[in-house]
Design an enzyme around this catalytic site. Structure first.
Site, PDB file in Angstrom:
ATOM      1  N   TYR A 119       0.859  -1.200   0.000  1.00 52.64           N
ATOM      2  CA  TYR A 119       0.000   0.000   0.000  1.00 52.64           C
ATOM      3  C   TYR A 119       0.885   1.235   0.000  1.00 52.64           C
ATOM      4  CZ  TYR A 119      -5.015  -0.490   0.236  1.00 52.64           C
ATOM      5  OH  TYR A 119      -6.316  -0.653  -0.100  1.00 52.64           O
TER       6      TYR A 119
ATOM      7  N   GLU B 217      -0.484   4.855  -0.474  1.00 50.40           N
ATOM      8  CA  GLU B 217      -1.286   6.059  -0.730  1.00 50.40           C
ATOM      9  C   GLU B 217      -0.414   7.299  -0.599  1.00 50.40           C
ATOM     10  OE1 GLU B 217      -4.289   5.172   2.092  1.00 50.40           O
ATOM     11  OE2 GLU B 217      -5.745   4.626   0.566  1.00 50.40           O
TER      12      GLU B 217
ATOM     13  N   ASP C 170      -7.111  12.834 -25.066  1.00 52.48           N
ATOM     14  CA  ASP C 170      -7.087  11.437 -24.626  1.00 52.48           C
ATOM     15  C   ASP C 170      -6.410  10.627 -25.728  1.00 52.48           C
ATOM     16  OD1 ASP C 170      -7.653   8.772 -24.131  1.00 52.48           O
ATOM     17  OD2 ASP C 170      -9.704   9.130 -23.466  1.00 52.48           O
TER      18      ASP C 170
ATOM     19  N   THR D 109      -4.472   5.278 -21.501  1.00 50.98           N
ATOM     20  CA  THR D 109      -4.247   3.965 -20.920  1.00 50.98           C
ATOM     21  C   THR D 109      -2.804   3.583 -21.240  1.00 50.98           C
ATOM     22  OG1 THR D 109      -5.111   3.022 -22.962  1.00 50.98           O
ATOM     23  CG2 THR D 109      -6.625   3.100 -21.089  1.00 50.98           C
TER      24      THR D 109
ATOM     25  N   LYS E 155      -2.508  -0.308 -24.755  1.00 49.38           N
ATOM     26  CA  LYS E 155      -2.935  -0.424 -26.166  1.00 49.38           C
ATOM     27  C   LYS E 155      -1.680  -0.367 -27.045  1.00 49.38           C
ATOM     28  CE  LYS E 155      -7.606   1.192 -25.195  1.00 49.38           C
ATOM     29  NZ  LYS E 155      -7.843   2.125 -24.075  1.00 49.38           N
TER      30      LYS E 155
ATOM     31  N   ARG F 188      -2.273  -3.180 -17.987  1.00 49.54           N
ATOM     32  CA  ARG F 188      -3.476  -2.351 -17.901  1.00 49.54           C
ATOM     33  C   ARG F 188      -3.238  -1.276 -16.846  1.00 49.54           C
ATOM     34  NH1 ARG F 188      -7.245  -5.050 -20.954  1.00 49.54           N
ATOM     35  NH2 ARG F 188      -8.661  -3.343 -20.644  1.00 49.54           N
TER      36      ARG F 188
HETATM   37  N1  DSN Z   1     -12.550  -0.122 -24.384  1.00 49.14           N
HETATM   38  C1  DSN Z   1     -11.590   0.676 -25.115  1.00 49.14           C
HETATM   39  C2  DSN Z   1     -11.609   0.397 -26.575  1.00 49.14           C
HETATM   40  O1  DSN Z   1     -11.824  -0.745 -26.932  1.00 49.14           O
HETATM   41  O2  DSN Z   1     -11.388   1.294 -27.364  1.00 49.14           O
HETATM   42  C3  DSN Z   1     -11.763   2.120 -24.839  1.00 49.14           C
HETATM   43  O3  DSN Z   1     -11.761   2.333 -23.491  1.00 49.14           O
END
Ligand code: DSN
Length: 427
Positions: free
Chosen positions: A55, A57, A209, A235, A238, A244
């Site tokens: 932890y 924080e 974003d 994120t 990707k 993640r």
């Molecule tokens: N779920 C993601 C996507 O597939 O684009 C976006 O958050």
């Protein structure tokens, strides 16, 4: 010790088998979901480490629990690598980049932006979900559409590209506090400077974003909004190829507001193992080979889009500038859902997706979305994109032909054996 702390396969064979099954599925199918990728073995090792036990924080040197001598270094390493990596392609003063690596994923990162800059009821603008935006950019079913006055903008009917004239006129009419630029299903380059000038004209905070394209941005294959926008969210799993997680970049003037919004505003303790995975992914992306990877992702996407067009698929906007494409399946006599389910059986894994101005419902839309980030991570190139387009064409013509789907699934298994995926462990 091993008796008291057995391995997963001894402790929980059922879960071990499920993980083995997923390893096999990920190995023997073509992963084309545009938001997915293969994290490397190193990223997975860091993410599955004892760092998950701690932890912490707060932020480095200002924590609410003792025992942070390692965790502070983990978080600082992730931040310094991200500053170096994204500083390479950022605009303006590289020293003016603040990074927060604690958001649990992209949606919490975006919520932190609302908390930092808006009050409930404020007006916000973002690309409409059916036009390729994200739920958290103000969609009606999201908290961001319920707690804020959302004014969505769209794409042009003629060419399905974002209509910057519409963005400007809506912004002038509604004076948003926050203007989102960012997409989840949009195949074209975003003009960050155009969004900046509109935000400046109406006094809005500009939030970009880059969840889908952060790997491309890091590699300089898509222009960077860092240094142009007030705040940039992403994120990490990707095109960036990390675990993640989420990350936020902002100008130092906003650092305090963003950090306080993430913790204690929205979250408790950060997921330190994910932070370590992000640091490892950033190290991998600092390697020159990552630039080659990102370029290959886009080349594969452009090539695949063209091959699909040649076979009569209706690729929205006629092609792509990034890693993904949207295809309206109507001209092939089928729907997005029928096609995606049949393609899945054939080993081609993607998602059904609304296309701009889709007359069908979101749960049963006209289109499919696919991206090349993961297949490129396996080393696939033009010859494999050619095969993929041919298989997709066969499936689109006969989505109910179980024999055909099984034959293609076998051919894809064979192809995949020649392209081992990063991080996949076949037991
Ligand atoms: N779920 C993601 C996507 O597939 O684009 C976006 O958050």
């Amino acid at each position: 010790m091993s008796d008291r702390d057995p391995s997963l396969s001894t402790r929980d064979p059922e879960m071990a088998r499920l993980i083995a099954d997923e390893n096999r599925r990920e190995h023997e199918t073509l992963r084309l979901i545009a938001s997915e990728n293969y994290a490397s073995r190193a990223v997975i090792e860091a993410t599955g480490s004892v760092l998950t036990n701690k932890y912490s924080e707060g932020y480095a040197k200002k924590r609410y629990y003792e025992g942070q001598e390692v965790i502070d270094q983990v978080e600082e390493l992730a931040i310094s690598r991200l500053k170096e990596l994204f500083g390479r392609t950022a605009h303006g003063d590289k020293a003016d980049i603040h990074v927060n690596v604690q958001p649990y994923s992209g949606s919490p990162a975006n919520l932190a932006v609302y908390l930092a800059f808006c009050k409930p009821g404020d007006t916000v603008m973002g690309l409409a979900l059916p036009a390729g935006g994200h739920l958290t950019h103000g969609h009606a079913v999201s908290i961001t559409g319920k707690y804020f006055k959302s004014v969505p903008y769209g794409v042009r009917k003629e060419d399905h590209r974002i209509d910057m004239d519409e963005v400007r006129s809506l912004a002038k009419e509604h004076k948003p506090k926050l203007l989102w630029a960012g997409t989840t299903a949009y195949p074209r380059t975003l003009d960050w400077q155009a969004f900046r000038s509109i935000a400046d004209e109406v006094g809005a905070i500009l939030a970009c974003d880059i969840a889908h394209i952060s790997g491309l941005v890091a590699a300089g294959v898509h222009p960077s909004p860092i240094g142009i926008a007030d705040v940039v969210t992403s994120t990490t799993h990707k095109t960036f190829r990390g675990p993640r997680g989420g990350m936020i970049f902002c100008k130092k003037a906003h650092a305090d507001a963003i950090d306080k919004a993430v913790f204690p505003g929205l979250q408790g303790g950060p997921h330190n193992a994910a932070t370590a995975g992000i640091a490892v992914a950033a190290k991998e992306a600092l390697d020159p080979a990552f630039v080659d990877y990102a370029k290959a992702v886009v080349e594969n996407a452009k090539h695949l889009a063209q091959k699909l067009v040649d076979r009569g698929f209706a690729v929205t906007t006629g092609g792509t500038d990034n890693h993904l494409m949207l295809v309206d399946m109507t001209s092939k006599g089928t729907t997005g859902k029928v096609a995606s389910k049949a393609l899945d059986k054939a080993g081609i894994v993607l998602n059904y997706n609304a296309v701009p101005f889709d007359p069908r419902k979101p749960f049963d839309p006209s289109g499919i979305r696919l991206g090349t980030a993961a297949v490129t991570a396996r080393g696939m190139g033009r010859p494999e994109m050619d095969k993929l387009a041919a298989w997709m064409d066969e499936v689109a013509k006969a989505p109910a032909d179980e024999g055909l789907l099984a034959r293609i699934a076998g051919e894809i298994r064979e192809l995949c054996n020649g392209f081992p995926a990063p991080g996949i462990r076949l037991g």
